[in-house]
Design a protein around this motif. Sequence first.
Motif, mmCIF file in Angstrom:
data_model
loop_
_atom_site.group_PDB
_atom_site.id
_atom_site.type_symbol
_atom_site.label_atom_id
_atom_site.label_comp_id
_atom_site.label_asym_id
_atom_site.label_seq_id
_atom_site.Cartn_x
_atom_site.Cartn_y
_atom_site.Cartn_z
ATOM 1 N N LEU A 1 12.565 -13.318 9.642
ATOM 2 C CA LEU A 1 11.319 -13.193 8.885
ATOM 3 C C LEU A 1 11.109 -14.450 8.033
ATOM 4 C CD1 LEU A 1 11.596 -9.465 7.694
ATOM 5 C CD2 LEU A 1 10.387 -10.372 9.680
ATOM 6 N N ALA B 1 5.483 -13.253 4.165
ATOM 7 C CA ALA B 1 5.594 -12.002 3.394
ATOM 8 C C ALA B 1 4.775 -12.109 2.105
ATOM 9 C CB ALA B 1 7.059 -11.703 3.087
ATOM 10 N N ALA C 1 8.474 -6.575 3.422
ATOM 11 C CA ALA C 1 8.314 -6.964 4.831
ATOM 12 C C ALA C 1 9.494 -6.461 5.656
ATOM 13 C CB ALA C 1 8.180 -8.487 4.943
ATOM 14 N N GLU D 1 1.022 -11.737 2.668
ATOM 15 C CA GLU D 1 0.618 -10.336 2.835
ATOM 16 C C GLU D 1 0.355 -9.649 1.493
ATOM 17 O OE1 GLU D 1 0.382 -8.428 5.743
ATOM 18 O OE2 GLU D 1 0.546 -10.340 6.807
ATOM 19 N N LEU E 1 9.336 -10.161 0.359
ATOM 20 C CA LEU E 1 10.251 -10.218 1.504
ATOM 21 C C LEU E 1 10.915 -8.858 1.729
ATOM 22 C CD1 LEU E 1 11.544 -12.001 3.718
ATOM 23 C CD2 LEU E 1 13.363 -12.561 2.071
#
Lengths: 237, 237
Positions: free
Chosen positions: A99, A104, A219, A107, A216
């Motif tokens: 990721l 993140a 996510a 978003e 994070l």
Amino acid sequence: MLGVLGGMGPMATVDFMGKVVRNTPAARDQDHLQMVVCSAANIPDRTAAILGEGPDPLPAMVDALRRLEAAGVTCVAIPCNTAHHWHAALQAMTPVRVLHIVDAVAEMLTESDGGGLGVLATSGTVEAGIYQERLAHRGITCRMPDAAGQAEVMRAIRLVKAGQLAEATEILRAQAMALVSTGCRQVVMACTEIPVALAAEEGALRTVLVDATEALARACVRTCMASAHDSATSLAA
Amino acid sequence: MLGVLGGMGPMATVDFMGKVVRNTPAARDQDHLQMVVCSAANIPDRTAAILGEGPDPLPAMVDALRRLEAAGVTCVAIPCNTAHHWHAALQAMTPVRVLHIVDAVAEMLTESDGGGLGVLATSGTVEAGIYQERLAHRGITCRMPDAAGQAEVMRAIRLVKAGQLAEATEILRAQAMALVSTGCRQVVMACTEIPVALAAEEGALRTVLVDATEALARACVRTCMASAHDSATSLAA
């Protein structure tokens, strides 16, 4: 199973894990995500490497990645913003999805950034353009402290790593306020040490600050819950 | 490299890792211990198994142990008191040293126990005699809440696992005070969920409470620092 390539720094990794646990809907142990965390505190300083003042951290990061792979992880998160300078290199070495912390954060942004998005980060993260380049693709402009302010941010980050939180908190609060005064409506805490220092922030700043570590963590929960759902679906099929 | 067989529960593991980091003398990331943590939240309930009301957690614990071995750990800690019912079984399956939380607690006791050592633990830990048997060898007698009090302790532990800290804190404070009123001068928080609920305890209880999680964290730092020193010495020889 979530893999965490951590230890950069060790307390930031603990902060990140707590945020994963708190963001998971759970009433008992068995509702939580399975995680394997490699707290590889030996990884050389990322900012020093980007500034050409220290050894390459990539070999030690790859070693930690291999340990996570050996332990059986299926998705990897790296709770260190600066380490994302090596994100593409790490992703190229593994079939496991890694990721990206800036995706993140994107978003989680709620405000349009008329005044630019404030970014408090290490000098390595700023110099490498980790936030600027990835957010430019989304039409978001980043705004960082001036040189003197950036040096103060870096000093505060080192204070957190040494466990001296009180002084770090004062410095970071002042630098965040300075970005707000230039017109930023949101300021990203874009180094995982920063939310450790600003955890108890209750004032007007609280609604302005965006926690990259929290982003994070969320996510990770979304990704791992979706893949658990996919597995259940394919088993049922 | 320290291995943590965790996830029992997940937030207790985060609490334990924070205590390892805070107990390590360090001014920068690279001074910290390297850790691999397996947060195996899927491990079945330990108390239910001891009481004959749930599946055996040992296979899932062995799976987590194997993941830690694959990742290269050289010493293992288990931040769950009840899981120590399977300590001997796990130690018999691996050449890696598995620290025992009760030995770590014994190292931290300061008071002689004229009135008995208070123990707040899961009903599984109490029923299995994990503290009573191991401390009897050191001449220490344990004192637990009565049946109604023990049921309350167990209810509080489940509340912590579900993230409902406020009610849990009240229950645990009352049960700790009840043990003090029977003559205990020290009360061990012998379930890793309990210090999560009593973390902010500031009153008279604070000097009475012994944190088993903190004790295990200190034992890990001592053990891993000593073995790092041994490695350095043998390299120099």
